[in-house]
Design an enzyme around this catalytic site. Structure first.
Site, PDB file in Angstrom:
ATOM      1  N   SER A   3       5.352   4.417   2.696  1.00  0.00           N
ATOM      2  CA  SER A   3       5.927   5.652   3.235  1.00  0.00           C
ATOM      3  C   SER A   3       6.220   5.562   4.725  1.00  0.00           C
ATOM      4  O   SER A   3       7.093   6.251   5.245  1.00  0.00           O
ATOM      5  CB  SER A   3       4.967   6.829   2.972  1.00  0.00           C
ATOM      6  OG  SER A   3       3.878   6.803   3.875  1.00  0.00           O
ATOM      7  N   GLY A  38       0.833  -1.200   0.000  1.00  0.00           N
ATOM      8  CA  GLY A  38       0.000   0.000   0.000  1.00  0.00           C
ATOM      9  C   GLY A  38       0.862   1.242   0.000  1.00  0.00           C
ATOM     10  O   GLY A  38       2.038   1.214   0.380  1.00  0.00           O
ATOM     11  N   CYS A  39       0.261   2.346  -0.446  1.00  0.00           N
ATOM     12  CA  CYS A  39       1.026   3.586  -0.570  1.00  0.00           C
ATOM     13  C   CYS A  39       1.417   4.156   0.798  1.00  0.00           C
ATOM     14  O   CYS A  39       2.596   4.423   1.055  1.00  0.00           O
ATOM     15  CB  CYS A  39       0.244   4.609  -1.392  1.00  0.00           C
ATOM     16  SG  CYS A  39      -1.453   4.884  -0.847  1.00  0.00           S
ATOM     17  N   TYR A  40       0.455   4.321   1.687  1.00  0.00           N
ATOM     18  CA  TYR A  40       0.799   4.815   3.020  1.00  0.00           C
ATOM     19  C   TYR A  40       1.785   3.859   3.719  1.00  0.00           C
ATOM     20  O   TYR A  40       2.774   4.320   4.300  1.00  0.00           O
ATOM     21  CB  TYR A  40      -0.450   4.961   3.891  1.00  0.00           C
ATOM     22  CG  TYR A  40      -1.344   6.129   3.566  1.00  0.00           C
ATOM     23  CD1 TYR A  40      -0.878   7.442   3.660  1.00  0.00           C
ATOM     24  CD2 TYR A  40      -2.679   5.937   3.229  1.00  0.00           C
ATOM     25  CE1 TYR A  40      -1.724   8.523   3.398  1.00  0.00           C
ATOM     26  CE2 TYR A  40      -3.525   7.013   2.970  1.00  0.00           C
ATOM     27  CZ  TYR A  40      -3.047   8.306   3.052  1.00  0.00           C
ATOM     28  OH  TYR A  40      -3.871   9.368   2.808  1.00  0.00           O
TER      29      TYR A  40
END
EC number: 1.2.1.38
Lengths: 335, 335, 335, 335
Positions: D153, D148-150
């Site tokens: 990060s 996932g993107c979050y």
């Protein structure tokens, strides 16, 4: 009719202040100053064309005294106190937009602002112009320290809980996001359109001057001076601040309880709206409202608040203070 | 491996040129210059961290000659020609991003750019680096005038119709909208975020320097030098140009015919896409494409085109020219 | 206190109308309708929390008649006329935000809006609510056709010159750029944030319904019905319209002359500002002003105007009409 | 040449994946699917006009097997696992962009995604495609759960410190800000341009599905499963994620030490850049980089990271995994 002067009238907060005062039935803008710019105001702020036909002037204290009952000082820090102290002494009341009179003492001022305070005697006994917490002190004040934008967004949600002893003052994180107008109108690479459009960044991490302000003001309503970790962000939008604070409850607490405490605390406030829904900065854009909600997550209390940094975070607050200082209804020109 | 120097490497077009060249198998960036800044490149352009580990330098002609086979000059006009003429004379090939070599003669240059041209002899006989119109002149060129961003967006759709005598050269309006990066990276009030965000404005109406460039270059492919009314706009976005031209057909013409003529003219072009649908600047963002469509409305021919002002309007065009100059496939590093 | 109902209260123009009316000392919002949504208004428009504590309702004509003296209809075209005609017949005055009563006749309505007009008899004899041109007709009107946003921006600058016979009506180009709020609040792919952010595009080229409106309304003040080539653009910003018109002077004319004619024509207008500087949409954002300038370029007259599409282009105009209809000062709630 | 199919090709991550694969010398896109849309791809994604001349198709497992060696599944969760399990069984390798195979077990999947997992046996033993932590497992994988993107990060900066036991896993706050493209391409009120432009908001506070993903994946490299308080924000920009994490050091630690540990951990990583300067999302826009810095403030460790949510947060990561699965250099098509 109260005659108001705007010192440092070329910036964004000055513009918003003038737009609000133009709607005020009891105020008249009688002077707009700039040290260097002598243009007609409408050349600097085309929005004011045909609405306020004044030119920028570089005025002496005596001239300001003659023309104004009250000034809104939108000057940079240090420059502001330099003039404010003189104006107050000749009987002109001052709403100071700068940070000069917000902190408790000259030592912390020097530490954070890196020079000697020009008017140290008034530091710590000047009214902090957040009516929701210090309303009774404002009507009689000749000098009001208008709150910082980030501090307003952080203090309003935290104060009721700290006052009630519901969250620990020693472990609070405030993660704030601001629109670019908060950085002022002086051209700089960092606020050039193509630099900050389509980009978000944290800045001044651990070093922002609003951190001691939040701590000291909250300390006035709390049992102990809070320790705040404050992280501001530059967000690609003109205006608005969203602050999320993460604090530790001193006892088990529910979201419903938090909302009730906040609602109760602010039940008579015209400009604080407590709600269970998550706010966006657009909900308060161009208004003097602060919208607040609360959540409990992972054993922490989350407080989420939004303001318009130029209105409730600056010029709207100034007008609210002005209304209290001169006995107008507090919401005049603000709804 | 062709050794490329980037002159004036701190701005936006320089950054895009470097990003493209980093993808180019036949090019190596060997020098990045700035007259005043000596920082590591990554301090100025964090996007290039770990990708191009050079520092900015102020290099002499001799040093550039030693280090580079070719330079991309991203210097301001006048400064660019001053250096370009010296580099060409010592055998360094130059792609000039400035406007210095785009116009036909020193007189019109002086009229529009308001100073004497530093290298008048080359004006009017330097290759205009728009491969779609002047491809055959580029491989042998030692100096290429890289086209302006607005001119590229306006010339590509108009050239085929003017060449075919289908629209009247004497009555053309070009209404163009550009993102803010086109205004460069020097901090100025007009390109500060809160000034141009949430706002669109026309600027330099009747005075923009790209007007004579569009007229003169179109004059090279047309029976008569066109008369252009050119209105540029500053649009709240980083990049992209949309141009709409309004011209008069010399005979009755349909949309289908126009699309066919345009498609036919550009059928072998790798970077021009003619389509019947209305384009948006986002369709070509970060690419070297120019998308074009046509409409007939109220007896006028409307041509609508979009480019990325930093790529097809500057750095992508430069790489396309570079590819032609050095015998690489024209699309290398551009798809 | 005039009791006002807002029909179709969930959209952007309705929101702005309510925000303006909340400032109006002589108006009270007594009903807010939606056919499908029964939420508290603040759930749909959080900006109105604590300011307007009504819920959305689906009200019959009889209920509206009982509760309202006047309605602002923010319904879609066709739906609006369907209800407006009934309301007018029972004595409720209507400011119609839709396009239903703006055109001259049912034939052109059917051609452009693609269905039979529900109230053809009133087409062509309903007041067009642009006070700057038709003020004297508004006070007595029971039904006012509130002007379209693009038409307002195009008509105000062109009308004085057409009236004076200074520009040819048969050859006018209007190139307009609008913020995205003009496209309404119904979710659609084309107005999704990542589709239109960082992008500009022309749309409905040669087909936009505001083209006949501009032509027919200008025809009422001109010797001949103008022929307009109208190109609207979707611009990445919330609000604002910038229109540039290109027309042919009927005789040699200077910029100074044009500015004088425009200034003179609008010298008593509270909301039209003529200036020699180029305007930006931000100059009029959140206001009811239309700022106009003129240029002469390449033998053409260029008129450049800006409005806030939601205020002077919709809700501010409606309040201005309302003020005239009920005898309030025309600027009430608008400055 | 590896033949790649794109399942669910109409969205933003699919578009970015296709753009990257078009640059890949060893990949060929052979199928693009949609259940409902049969348009030419360029009608849905004009950016791909003339670059990828395929039409959308609704393909069976057998057809995909015949045409593709590998698929990138951009389908919604649940739908993705339904197809992925069948493809894997017939020998087609899958990079799954959905969340279906990221969590450890069907119970937590059901809790957070609110339905039964279609392929529970593979949950918990599918490779999590974050090469920086799990590179050795990827080459042999037939199914890769693209992160996932979050989570990407948040995990990249925290993993080295948790692995080293330097921060307490039980008290971590992650405050993340994302561009709007992360919300997908389906029209919804919340992602309409005028709703999210000029506004920032926290959403899914305490409820976002990426919270368990961050916890479980960090648990794989940590002594204990971390407890994360995760607050995502919708930011007015197309792309980019900035995450700030606040954690407690297990011993006294300096910023320099933290930067050294992070730099050391990632010293051979092509796509992680550790720096002492504060990053902005623009530094990594349109790239596969994750830029990280660290601060110590008020006794807390702050980790600040930025990625492009569509590249390193989705499609770039997928191509990075693809490169490892097929033995290409890991950076192919990504620099």
């Amino acid at each position: 009719m109260v005659r108001v002067g705007i010192l440092g009238a070329t910036g964004y907060t000055a513009l918003e202040a003038m737009k609000l005062l133009l709607r005020h039935p009891g105020a008249q803008i009688t002077a707009v100053t700039s040290r260097t710019d002598k243009s007609p105001l409408a050349a600097v702020h085309p929005q004011l064309a045909r609405r306020l036909e004044l030119s920028l002037e570089d005025l002496s204290i005596a001239q300001l005294q003659e023309r104004c009952d009250c000034v809104f000082s939108c000057l940079p820090h240090a420059a502001s106190a330099e003039i404010a102290k003189q104006l107050v002494e000749v009987g002109v009341r001052v709403v100071d937009f700068s940070a000069d009179y917000r902190l408790n003492d000259p030592v912390s001022y020097k530490k954070w602002y890196e020079h000697e305070h020009p008017d140290p005697a008034r530091l710590g006994n000047t009214v902090y112009g957040l009516p929701e917490l210090f309303r009774e002190q404002i009507p009689a004040a000749n000098l009001v320290a208008n709150p910082g934008c980030y501090p307003t967004s952080a203090i309003l949600p935290l104060a009721p809980l700290l006052k009630a002893g519901l969250v620990e003052p020693g472990d609070i994180i405030v993660d704030s996001k601001s629109g670019v107008s908060g950085a002022g109108r002086t051209p700089k690479l960092g606020t050039l359109y193509p630099e900050c459009n389509e980009s978000i960044s944290a800045y001044s991490v651990g070093k922002h001057r609003h951190q001691p302000e939040i701590e000291q003001i909250l300390g006035r309503v709390s049992s102990a001076t809070p320790q705040i970790i404050f992280t501001p962000h530059l967000t690609p939008m003109d205006r608005g601040i969203l602050s999320v604070s993460y604090s530790k409850p001193t006892r088990s607490v529910t979201e419903a309880e938090l909302l009730e405490i906040l609602s109760d605390f602010y039940k008579n406030e015209p400009f604080v709206r407590v709600s269970k829904t998550l706010p966006t900065t657009k909900d308060v854009a161009h208004t003097n409202f602060c919208d607040i909600t609360a959540r409990v997550n992972g054993g922490r209390v989350l407080l989420i608040s939004v303001i318009d940094n130029l209105i409730k975070g600056a010029s709207g607050a100034a007008v609210q203070n002005f209304n209290l200082m001169y006995g107008f209804d507090e919401t005049t020109a603000l709804l």
